[in-house]
Design a protein around this motif. Structure first.
Motif, PDB file in Angstrom:
ATOM      1  N   TYR A  62       0.856  -1.184   0.000  1.00  0.00           N
ATOM      2  CA  TYR A  62       0.000   0.000   0.000  1.00  0.00           C
ATOM      3  C   TYR A  62       0.893   1.236   0.000  1.00  0.00           C
ATOM      4  CZ  TYR A  62      -3.137   3.655   1.634  1.00  0.00           C
ATOM      5  OH  TYR A  62      -3.840   4.813   1.748  1.00  0.00           O
ATOM      6  N   ILE A  63       0.601   2.154  -0.912  1.00  0.00           N
ATOM      7  CA  ILE A  63       1.331   3.428  -0.941  1.00  0.00           C
ATOM      8  C   ILE A  63       0.317   4.563  -0.880  1.00  0.00           C
ATOM      9  CG2 ILE A  63       2.869   4.933  -2.265  1.00  0.00           C
ATOM     10  CD1 ILE A  63       3.917   2.486  -3.731  1.00  0.00           C
ATOM     11  N   ASP A  64       0.542   5.522   0.007  1.00  0.00           N
ATOM     12  CA  ASP A  64      -0.195   6.780  -0.045  1.00  0.00           C
ATOM     13  C   ASP A  64       0.841   7.849  -0.356  1.00  0.00           C
ATOM     14  OD1 ASP A  64      -1.338   9.271   0.481  1.00  0.00           O
ATOM     15  OD2 ASP A  64      -2.771   8.443   1.910  1.00  0.00           O
ATOM     16  N   GLY A  65       0.889   8.238  -1.618  1.00  0.00           N
ATOM     17  CA  GLY A  65       1.932   9.142  -2.093  1.00  0.00           C
ATOM     18  C   GLY A  65       1.859  10.533  -1.482  1.00  0.00           C
ATOM     19  N   ASP A  66       0.646  10.978  -1.144  1.00  0.00           N
ATOM     20  CA  ASP A  66       0.515  12.330  -0.582  1.00  0.00           C
ATOM     21  C   ASP A  66       1.007  12.378   0.850  1.00  0.00           C
ATOM     22  OD1 ASP A  66      -0.504  13.446  -2.860  1.00  0.00           O
ATOM     23  OD2 ASP A  66      -2.555  12.833  -2.398  1.00  0.00           O
ATOM     24  N   LYS A  67       0.779  11.276   1.564  1.00  0.00           N
ATOM     25  CA  LYS A  67       1.190  11.265   2.970  1.00  0.00           C
ATOM     26  C   LYS A  67       2.575  10.646   3.163  1.00  0.00           C
ATOM     27  CE  LYS A  67      -3.474  11.162   4.881  1.00  0.00           C
ATOM     28  NZ  LYS A  67      -4.519  10.192   4.599  1.00  0.00           N
ATOM     29  N   LYS A 311       4.192  12.480  -3.317  1.00  0.00           N
ATOM     30  CA  LYS A 311       4.194  13.941  -3.381  1.00  0.00           C
ATOM     31  C   LYS A 311       4.556  14.454  -1.989  1.00  0.00           C
ATOM     32  CE  LYS A 311       3.268  13.607  -7.621  1.00  0.00           C
ATOM     33  NZ  LYS A 311       4.438  13.604  -8.510  1.00  0.00           N
ATOM     34  N   ASN A 312       5.356  13.705  -1.306  1.00  0.00           N
ATOM     35  CA  ASN A 312       5.808  13.972   0.041  1.00  0.00           C
ATOM     36  C   ASN A 312       7.164  13.269   0.142  1.00  0.00           C
ATOM     37  OD1 ASN A 312       6.012  14.344   2.833  1.00  0.00           O
ATOM     38  ND2 ASN A 312       3.800  14.107   3.077  1.00  0.00           N
ATOM     39  N   TYR A 313       7.819  13.373   1.298  1.00  0.00           N
ATOM     40  CA  TYR A 313       9.118  12.711   1.469  1.00  0.00           C
ATOM     41  C   TYR A 313       8.936  11.201   1.271  1.00  0.00           C
ATOM     42  CZ  TYR A 313      13.891  13.322   3.211  1.00  0.00           C
ATOM     43  OH  TYR A 313      15.258  13.423   3.319  1.00  0.00           O
ATOM     44  N   ASP A 314       9.678  10.589   0.366  1.00  0.00           N
ATOM     45  CA  ASP A 314       9.638   9.132   0.177  1.00  0.00           C
ATOM     46  C   ASP A 314      10.082   8.496   1.496  1.00  0.00           C
ATOM     47  OD1 ASP A 314      10.346   6.480  -0.440  1.00  0.00           O
ATOM     48  OD2 ASP A 314      11.069   6.993  -2.457  1.00  0.00           O
ATOM     49  N   PRO A 315       9.220   7.686   2.131  1.00  0.00           N
ATOM     50  CA  PRO A 315       9.579   7.161   3.457  1.00  0.00           C
ATOM     51  C   PRO A 315      10.858   6.332   3.431  1.00  0.00           C
ATOM     52  CG  PRO A 315       7.656   5.999   2.567  1.00  0.00           C
ATOM     53  CD  PRO A 315       7.921   7.160   1.657  1.00  0.00           C
ATOM     54  N   TYR A 359      10.343  16.016  -3.422  1.00  0.00           N
ATOM     55  CA  TYR A 359      11.082  15.611  -2.218  1.00  0.00           C
ATOM     56  C   TYR A 359      12.112  14.552  -2.617  1.00  0.00           C
ATOM     57  CZ  TYR A 359       7.381  17.848   0.489  1.00  0.00           C
ATOM     58  OH  TYR A 359       6.514  18.754   1.031  1.00  0.00           O
ATOM     59  N   PRO A 360      13.085  14.276  -1.731  1.00  0.00           N
ATOM     60  CA  PRO A 360      14.045  13.212  -2.060  1.00  0.00           C
ATOM     61  C   PRO A 360      13.321  11.872  -2.204  1.00  0.00           C
ATOM     62  CG  PRO A 360      14.804  14.479  -0.159  1.00  0.00           C
ATOM     63  CD  PRO A 360      13.401  14.925  -0.449  1.00  0.00           C
ATOM     64  N   ASN A 361      13.712  11.101  -3.204  1.00  0.00           N
ATOM     65  CA  ASN A 361      13.163   9.750  -3.354  1.00  0.00           C
ATOM     66  C   ASN A 361      14.217   8.720  -2.940  1.00  0.00           C
ATOM     67  OD1 ASN A 361      14.820   9.124  -5.685  1.00  0.00           O
ATOM     68  ND2 ASN A 361      13.450  10.446  -6.876  1.00  0.00           N
ATOM     69  N   VAL A 362      13.878   7.443  -3.085  1.00  0.00           N
ATOM     70  CA  VAL A 362      14.726   6.351  -2.588  1.00  0.00           C
ATOM     71  C   VAL A 362      16.148   6.408  -3.147  1.00  0.00           C
ATOM     72  CG1 VAL A 362      14.059   4.682  -4.389  1.00  0.00           C
ATOM     73  CG2 VAL A 362      14.674   3.848  -2.120  1.00  0.00           C
ATOM     74  N   ASP A 363      16.265   6.974  -4.362  1.00  0.00           N
ATOM     75  CA  ASP A 363      17.568   6.949  -5.027  1.00  0.00           C
ATOM     76  C   ASP A 363      18.508   8.065  -4.583  1.00  0.00           C
ATOM     77  OD1 ASP A 363      17.208   4.711  -6.702  1.00  0.00           O
ATOM     78  OD2 ASP A 363      15.818   5.886  -7.907  1.00  0.00           O
TER      79      ASP A 363
END
Ligand code: CMC
Length: 437
Positions: A62-67, A311-315, A359-363
């Motif tokens: 499950y991904i919630d991209g905004d949160k 659309k938020n910091y990639d956890p 925001y920064p992503n995993v890479d």
């Protein structure tokens, strides 16, 4: 008219239709009822790149991209990264529940038991050119495994699927490490089954003349956490390839090879390499403001920033940043980290990035860690493919057991020529295609 429906009026005919809404989606096939005449094919949707089309029901990720939320089987990625191991997480992703201690023991045993590869695989690995890309070798050799395990064709036999799952999870690190050793002109280092999954991977990569390779526990754990973070990411490009190719009922080795080939592309598994290049080009902290200015002026992108879904910091990026600090205590600080941190600080305060939710992503940080651990950049997509194998297989299993799934076969909107008469060669004049070959 029910409330959980969509009312559509076709202005071509004046007819109205009621279409059911379930899980916030409508079924594309319901649109086929919308016709101009009886012999009309019916309405389709046009959605290049699946920007707004769900291709399956899934219960895995499950991904919630905004949160900025990522969960495997309901468990937050932060808790899994903190409290579990990669193999435990792989079990969860594959089978839906966290294992009991007996189940985990059996699972680790089964995976460890299958780490060796047939000696013949080494022979054709030897056939690759000395500078062959390890990802190219991995894609080819995992496809070749299907010729060694013909029982893998029995995809509707749960026992066979279980066996291939053990083999795939176990052998991917071996293939990856052998590919790396080949590209370095080094002798292959065999699996050491007394070591953990990531310890053994480091052993197969970096063992030299020592009798027993002793991996650094901090580095092995850091790699384990990175593997947890990369285990699955719902319907991304390579997973879609796995499901699509698997839907033809081919064996799982061939389907994993297709998924790995999709991952090889720079738009998917290769962005962390681009981040390293960018940081090296920036060169120093005081050059960061100038670089950000150029990005804002449209001269290139800030690599490792932005995401189609988040659309938020990639956890995952948050966790990786913490892991980076632990790794650098062992390896020494990668000087690129200071540039990265400064880049992040300035970008996150800048209106351009705030407005666009970049925001920064995993890479953004993963490449810096891999480089500090001694991996060459060509190995980065390989390091992605190993843990993602558990996600690919879980998604493949889910697809096979879903009675609604069939062979993946999209429709098209044909815009080419209508029927025309064949013209013999001697009567053909100049045409727009001339000179193309
Ligand atoms: N740097 C500067 N501007 C950006 C960036 C960036 N990295 N990403 C997006 N933008 C801007 C873009 O120019 C556009 O601005 P405007 O509205 O003024 O035209 C706006 O933000 C929206 O961008 P988009 O291209 O429509 O967004 P997208 O969802 O199609 O692209 C992306 C997502 C990841 C391809 C993109 O953000 C990007 O190219 N990032 C850099 C490459 C990267 O880090 N890729 C790794 C993705 S995570 C790995 C994985 O999961 O596979």
């Amino acid at each position: 008219m029910g409330t959980n429906t969509l009312a559509i009026t076709d202005n071509r005919t004046g007819k109205s239709y009621e279409i059911a809404i379930e899980h916030d989606t409508i079924r594309a096939l319901d649109l086929r009822r919308i016709k101009v005449s009886e012999d009309d094919f019916g309405l389709m949707t046009y959605d290049p790149a699946f920007m707004n089309t769900a291709s399956c029901h899934s219960r895995i990720t499950y991904i919630d991209g905004d949160k900025g939320i990522l969960r495997y089987r309901g468990y937050p990625i932060e808790e899994l990264a903190e409290g579990s191991s990669y193999l435990e997480t792989a079990y969860l992703v594959l089978y839906g529940e966290l294992p009991t201690s007996d189940e985990l023991k059996a699972w680790i045993h089964n995976v460890t038991y299958h780490t060796f590869i047939h000696e013949n695989i080494k022979t054709f690995m030897d056939g690759f050119h000395y500078d062959a890309h390890p990802m190219g070798i991995l894609v080819s050799t995992v496809a070749a495994l299907s010729t060694f395990y013909v029982d893998a064709k029995n995809i509707f036999d749960p026992e066979s699927r279980k066996k291939q799952t053990h083999r795939l999870i176990a052998k991917m690190p071996t293939l990856a490490a052998f590919a790396y050793r080949h590209s370095r002109g080094m002798p292959y280092s065999y699996p050491d089954n007394a070591l953990s999954y990531t310890e053994n991977f480091l052993n197969m990569l970096f063992k030299m003349s020592e009798v027993k390779y002793q991996p650094n526990p901090t580095l092995a754990r850091a790699l384990d956490v990175l593997f947890i973070l990369h285990a699955d990411h719902e319907q991304n490009c390579s997973t879609n390839a796995m499901r699509s190719v698997g839907s033809s009922h081919v064996d799982p080795y061939s389907a994993v090879a297709a998924a790995a080939a999709a991952l090889y592309g720079p738009l998917h598994g290769g962005a962390n390499e681009a981040v390293l290049k960018m940081l090296a080009e920036i060169g120093a902290k005081d050059q960061v403001p100038g670089f950000v200015k150029r990005v804002k002026a449209g001269e290139g992108r800030l690599m490792g920033f932005g995401h189609r879904v988040y659309k938020n910091y990639d956890p995952r990026a948050k966790i990786i940043k913490r892991v980076a600090e632990e790794v650098f205590e062992v390896t020494g600080r990668n000087p690129l980290l200071d540039i990265a941190v400064e880049l992040e600080r300035i970008a996150l305060e800048d209106e351009y990035f705030i407005q666009r939710k970049l925001y920064p992503n995993v890479d953004f940080y993963s490449g810096i860690i891999y480089q500090a651990m001694g991996f060459p950049v060509e190995m980065f997509p390989v390091l992605f493919a190993i843990p993602r194998t558990s996600g690919w297989i879980a998604q493949w299993e889910e697809m096979l057991s879903d009675s609604e799934q069939k062979i993946a076969r999209p429709r098209q909107v044909y815009l080419g020529e209508a029927q025309r008469k064949f013209v013999p060669l001697e009567r053909r004049g100049a045409n727009p295609g001339k000179g193309r070959v």
